[in-house]
Design a protein around this motif. Structure first.
Motif, PDB file in Angstrom:
ATOM      1  N   LYS A   1      42.625  58.130  53.067  1.00 46.97           N
ATOM      2  CA  LYS A   1      41.426  58.556  52.335  1.00 46.97           C
ATOM      3  C   LYS A   1      40.305  57.556  52.587  1.00 46.97           C
ATOM      4  O   LYS A   1      40.566  56.385  52.830  1.00 46.97           O
ATOM      5  CB  LYS A   1      41.747  58.647  50.850  1.00 46.97           C
ATOM      6  N   ARG A   2      39.081  58.075  52.497  1.00 46.32           N
ATOM      7  CA  ARG A   2      37.949  57.222  52.868  1.00 46.32           C
ATOM      8  C   ARG A   2      37.138  56.778  51.661  1.00 46.32           C
ATOM      9  O   ARG A   2      36.788  57.596  50.804  1.00 46.32           O
ATOM     10  CB  ARG A   2      37.033  57.970  53.825  1.00 46.32           C
ATOM     11  N   VAL A   3      36.822  55.466  51.670  1.00 42.11           N
ATOM     12  CA  VAL A   3      35.979  54.891  50.626  1.00 42.11           C
ATOM     13  C   VAL A   3      34.670  54.475  51.285  1.00 42.11           C
ATOM     14  O   VAL A   3      34.692  53.810  52.321  1.00 42.11           O
ATOM     15  CB  VAL A   3      36.662  53.640  50.023  1.00 42.11           C
ATOM     16  N   LEU A   4      33.571  54.917  50.699  1.00 39.26           N
ATOM     17  CA  LEU A   4      32.276  54.417  51.185  1.00 39.26           C
ATOM     18  C   LEU A   4      31.876  53.242  50.301  1.00 39.26           C
ATOM     19  O   LEU A   4      31.668  53.405  49.092  1.00 39.26           O
ATOM     20  CB  LEU A   4      31.211  55.520  51.113  1.00 39.26           C
TER      21      LEU A   4
ATOM     22  N   LEU B   1      23.109  57.045  52.021  1.00 38.62           N
ATOM     23  CA  LEU B   1      22.757  58.468  51.874  1.00 38.62           C
ATOM     24  C   LEU B   1      22.979  59.231  53.175  1.00 38.62           C
ATOM     25  O   LEU B   1      23.386  60.393  53.158  1.00 38.62           O
ATOM     26  CB  LEU B   1      21.307  58.604  51.404  1.00 38.62           C
ATOM     27  N   LYS B   2      22.729  58.546  54.283  1.00 39.71           N
ATOM     28  CA  LYS B   2      22.927  59.202  55.579  1.00 39.71           C
ATOM     29  C   LYS B   2      24.420  59.490  55.800  1.00 39.71           C
ATOM     30  O   LYS B   2      24.787  60.599  56.219  1.00 39.71           O
ATOM     31  CB  LYS B   2      22.383  58.295  56.694  1.00 39.71           C
ATOM     32  N   ILE B   3      25.235  58.482  55.510  1.00 41.64           N
ATOM     33  CA  ILE B   3      26.686  58.675  55.689  1.00 41.64           C
ATOM     34  C   ILE B   3      27.186  59.791  54.761  1.00 41.64           C
ATOM     35  O   ILE B   3      27.976  60.643  55.159  1.00 41.64           O
ATOM     36  CB  ILE B   3      27.447  57.355  55.419  1.00 41.64           C
ATOM     37  N   ILE B   4      26.690  59.800  53.531  1.00 37.19           N
ATOM     38  CA  ILE B   4      27.133  60.828  52.575  1.00 37.19           C
ATOM     39  C   ILE B   4      26.746  62.217  53.085  1.00 37.19           C
ATOM     40  O   ILE B   4      27.546  63.154  53.060  1.00 37.19           O
ATOM     41  CB  ILE B   4      26.539  60.561  51.168  1.00 37.19           C
TER      42      ILE B   4
ATOM     43  N   GLU C   1      32.271  65.510  52.956  1.00 33.03           N
ATOM     44  CA  GLU C   1      33.495  66.305  52.777  1.00 33.03           C
ATOM     45  C   GLU C   1      34.766  65.498  52.977  1.00 33.03           C
ATOM     46  O   GLU C   1      35.834  65.890  52.526  1.00 33.03           O
ATOM     47  CB  GLU C   1      33.480  67.503  53.725  1.00 33.03           C
ATOM     48  N   THR C   2      34.629  64.367  53.709  1.00 30.35           N
ATOM     49  CA  THR C   2      35.847  63.572  53.944  1.00 30.35           C
ATOM     50  C   THR C   2      35.813  62.254  53.172  1.00 30.35           C
ATOM     51  O   THR C   2      36.665  61.405  53.381  1.00 30.35           O
ATOM     52  CB  THR C   2      36.040  63.276  55.447  1.00 30.35           C
ATOM     53  N   LEU C   3      34.829  62.082  52.299  1.00 32.72           N
ATOM     54  CA  LEU C   3      34.792  60.862  51.485  1.00 32.72           C
ATOM     55  C   LEU C   3      35.524  61.115  50.173  1.00 32.72           C
ATOM     56  O   LEU C   3      35.344  62.151  49.548  1.00 32.72           O
ATOM     57  CB  LEU C   3      33.344  60.466  51.179  1.00 32.72           C
TER      58      LEU C   3
ATOM     59  N   LEU D   1      31.364  64.194  44.171  1.00 34.64           N
ATOM     60  CA  LEU D   1      31.852  62.969  44.818  1.00 34.64           C
ATOM     61  C   LEU D   1      31.842  61.850  43.771  1.00 34.64           C
ATOM     62  O   LEU D   1      30.789  61.537  43.209  1.00 34.64           O
ATOM     63  CB  LEU D   1      30.902  62.647  45.983  1.00 34.64           C
ATOM     64  N   PRO D   2      33.009  61.253  43.478  1.00 34.60           N
ATOM     65  CA  PRO D   2      33.016  60.256  42.405  1.00 34.60           C
ATOM     66  C   PRO D   2      32.371  58.930  42.845  1.00 34.60           C
ATOM     67  O   PRO D   2      32.552  58.510  43.989  1.00 34.60           O
ATOM     68  CB  PRO D   2      34.503  60.066  42.110  1.00 34.60           C
ATOM     69  N   VAL D   3      31.622  58.327  41.946  1.00 32.83           N
ATOM     70  CA  VAL D   3      30.939  57.069  42.251  1.00 32.83           C
ATOM     71  C   VAL D   3      31.352  56.013  41.227  1.00 32.83           C
ATOM     72  O   VAL D   3      31.267  56.248  40.023  1.00 32.83           O
ATOM     73  CB  VAL D   3      29.399  57.245  42.200  1.00 32.83           C
ATOM     74  N   ILE D   4      31.826  54.867  41.724  1.00 35.71           N
ATOM     75  CA  ILE D   4      32.077  53.720  40.848  1.00 35.71           C
ATOM     76  C   ILE D   4      30.991  52.694  41.138  1.00 35.71           C
ATOM     77  O   ILE D   4      30.745  52.351  42.303  1.00 35.71           O
ATOM     78  CB  ILE D   4      33.472  53.109  41.100  1.00 35.71           C
ATOM     79  N   VAL D   5      30.340  52.250  40.073  1.00 34.59           N
ATOM     80  CA  VAL D   5      29.253  51.301  40.241  1.00 34.59           C
ATOM     81  C   VAL D   5      29.808  49.882  40.104  1.00 34.59           C
ATOM     82  O   VAL D   5      30.670  49.626  39.262  1.00 34.59           O
ATOM     83  CB  VAL D   5      28.157  51.589  39.183  1.00 34.59           C
TER      84      VAL D   5
END
Lengths: 111, 566
Positions: B14-17, B49-52, B57-59, B89-93
């Motif tokens: 799984k991928r983490v940005l 933002l560009k990567i997202i 779909e794969t993040l 898409l879940p975001v942890i700050v």
């Protein structure tokens, strides 16, 4: 030479820093070297010199993240204080705090 | 297979940005997460933002530092959460600033990782948990809704309806089922794309309805929808709200025909599914009712259905145990001065072991619908043929008896052989077994029916057209129809002899039959007045209570014997 022992003598909370690096001593020491390079950059000093408090805050905040995670307490203390002052743009003796940071950085690099 | 991906979802990392500009922090997190996740780094908000945009779909998750050069972390969060494509898409700050936490939560961040970082195990556990929850939520989102219309699917609908009941125990509710009449023809006429659009339009209207009035809606099948809502006084307004035009223009006059079944003020002690079964049962009673397409469930519908199911279940035993009794009603030739017993009609009754005598009006239409009638017809033909033989031998009486041939029998290519076998096995002739075929059978696929009837006549059977006057066969068709007698519809005779007697049509019918040289039979004749009038009009054969009700075999045998003496 920067080692776990010399860092401890220097005053770093090595146990905490190592824990954050999942106990990987080599990584920890490598990251200390990295942050040292960043600390030697003139960005923060120049911004303070020019009175660009916004830029100074960004630079200080960025350094703070790395320094605190590595638990380099002698630098972390003045750096946190400076960052908070800059965040609120509170007038204060930025120069004195910055000097402490520079001194403690030099001390670290001469280990 | 070195160097080749195994092409298995379960083996993809799984991928983490990780959106973080401080290299030390990047390295620490890579060390912590690297074994479990593929970590993709973005050092600025723009890069993130560009990567997202390219790879959302794969993040699996975004770890977002708030203090970034350029676009700030908080703005990155805002942009992620305001775009429907990435909103899930879940975001942890990650922040050292506890004051920013509330704002981030309001914007849709799912969790926090403080700085300096807590123990690696804590970070890993938080990320694992968040990814897991988010995947569960996504699975739920994908499974609870129907993909085409976005309404709940049936399983989740039932579940949520039951939950609504828990919160609103004493609120009266309605279970509503509605569907489009002959939806497949809409697909055929307008194409599947337009058909799908129409379903979406209906779904949108249903959703709007429940938004305004409370309740929930689902698409339970191809073109079937359900609504669970608080009880309302009328349903025409609901139907009006839901109806759409095939061309999508709501102002248009042509609307798609729908039907609706309502189980109003539903009994909440019943399972939610049973409640909707009842609404469906009501809906099934109004298929093709153009003027009154809404039906409200009442208990008689349920009783009817239960009875129908019981009769179907009990049918095989009834045949084996000869529970079906054949009654005989005599027919008299009235052309001469004295009526002469000329034949009889075989009529079936069901002597049910638990229900007693069941009326043919209950089971014949049911068995006609499900095809069991063929077995029953054959049973009656055999019983009748063997009685005809028995009467010849025992009573020395040769009396033809008419039996019913159902519409579905006529489509059986083996019908003539089956009938011939029965006649042969019983030792009677084709002239002894008269075949009654209802007029309405001729109107549908009349060519097939006419050729079937012709082949029966070719075998020597005589055909009586039953219920003549009740169907819609045109008079001109009469000349092509191979029949040996016309049997006037009973209701037709009754209405002619009502209070304001008007026998003109009846007379014309008999006259018409005469001109085709076909004898007429009147059934349901109850009074002397009816008998005398029909005789006067030239009717040839009369059947009805005036002579005798349908009799059980023993009584009928007595009737024949007495009639013979007379």
């Amino acid at each position: 030479m920067i080692t776990v022992e010399t860092l401890k003598e220097y005053g770093a909370d090595v146990n905490q820093g190592l824990t954050r690096c999942a106990g990987n001593e080599a990584l920890y020491l490598r990251l200390v070297q990295m942050i040292l390079t960043e600390l030697s950059s003139e960005t923060l000093g120049d911004a303070l010199q020019n009175g660009d408090l916004e830029k100074a805050f960004e630079a200080a905040h960025k350094l703070k993240g790395g320094v605190c995670n590595l638990a380099l307490t002698p630098i972390a203390d003045p750096l946190c204080e400076l960052t908070e002052l800059l965040r609120n743009k509170t007038p204060g003796d930025y120069g004195a705090l910055y000097s402490r940071i520079v001194d403690k950085t030099k001390e670290l690099s001469s280990l | 297979m070195a160097g080749q991906s195994k092409f298995r979802i379960s083996e993809e990392k799984k991928r983490v940005l990780l959106v973080e500009d401080e290299i030390v922090n990047q390295e620490i997190l890579k060390e912590i997460l690297g074994d479990t996740y593929e970590v993709i780094i973005a050092e600025t908000g723009e890069e993130a933002l560009k990567i997202i945009e390219e790879r959302y779909e794969t993040l699996s998750i975004v770890l977002l530092d708030l203090n970034l050069p350029g676009i700030k972390g908080i703005d990155v969060l805002g942009r992620i959460k305001s775009n429907p494509a990435y909103v899930n898409l879940p975001v942890i700050v990650m922040t050292s600033d506890s004051e920013a936490e509330v704002e981030c939560l309001m914007l849709g961040a799912i969790d926090f990782i403080p700085k300096p970082y807590p123990a690696p195990k804590v970070i890993l556990a938080r990320i694992l948990r968040t990814v897991e929850l988010s995947e569960d939520r996504e699975t739920l989102r994908l499974t609870e809704r129907d993909h085409l219309t976005g309404l709940y699917n049936k399983d989740f609908f039932y579940r949520y309806a039951a939950q609504l009941d828990l919160y609103h125990k004493d609120t009266p509710t309605d279970a509503i089922v509605f569907d489009v009449n002959h939806f497949h023809t809409i697909n055929d006429r307008y194409g599947k794309t337009r058909g799908d659009e129409i379903l979406k339009l209906i779904a949108d209207k249903a959703l709007q309805f429940v938004k305004e009035n409370g309740g929930i809606a689902c698409r339970s099948g191809a073109d079937t929808f359900m609504i669970y809502c608080t009880h309302r006084p009328d349903y025409q307004s609901v139907m009006d709200r839901l109806s759409v035009c095939p061309d999508g223009d709501d102002s248009g006059k042509s609307r798609i025909r729908m039907r609706m079944g309502v189980y109003a003020d539903a009994d909440k002690t019943l399972d939610i599914e049973r409640r909707f079964d009842r609404a469906k049962m009501a809906a099934d009673t109004v298929r093709d009712h153009l003027t009154d397409p809404i039906a409200i469930f009442d208990h008689s519908m349920r009783e009817e259905e239960i009875l129908a199911e019981q009769l179907i279940d009990d049918f095989p035993a009834a045949i084996n145990e000869k529970q079906f009794a054949v009654f005989y009603q005599p027919k008299f030739n009235v052309r001469g001065d004295v009526p002469v017993l000329t034949s009889a009609e075989a009529l079936v009754r069901w002597n049910h072991p638990k229900l007693g005598m069941v009326s043919p009006g209950t089971f014949i239409p049911l068995f006609e619908k499900n095809g069991l009638i063929q077995t029953l017809d054959k049973y009656v033909w055999s019983e009748t043929a063997s009685k005809i033989r028995e009467w010849k031998d025992r009573l020395n009486v040769s009396l033809p008896v008419s039996v019913n041939v159902s519409r579905v029998d006529l489509f059986d290519p083996e019908l003539p052989e089956k009938l011939l076998d029965i006649v042969k096995d019983s030792g009677v002739s084709t002239e002894d077994l008269l075949l009654e075929i209802t007029e309405s059978a001729y109107t549908e696929k009349s060519e097939t029916v006419i050729s079937a009837v012709e082949s029966l006549r070719g075998c020597g059977f005589r055909i009586e057209m039953d219920d003549f006057g009740s169907g819609y066969s045109s008079l001109s068709m009469l000349s092509d129809m191979p029949v040996d007698a016309l049997k006037l519809d009973m209701l037709f005779i009754r209405s002619a002899f009502k209070e304001r007697k008007d026998t003109r049509l009846l007379e014309a019918m008999i006259g018409l039959a005469k001109s085709f040289e076909v004898p007429t039979i009147a059934e349901g004749v109850e009074t002397e007045e009816q008998f005398l009038n029909l005789k006067r009009m030239g009717c040839d054969i009369i059947q009805g209570y005036y002579f005798s009700r349908p009799l059980p075999v023993a009584d009928f045998e007595r009737f024949i014997t007495e009639n013979k003496k007379a």
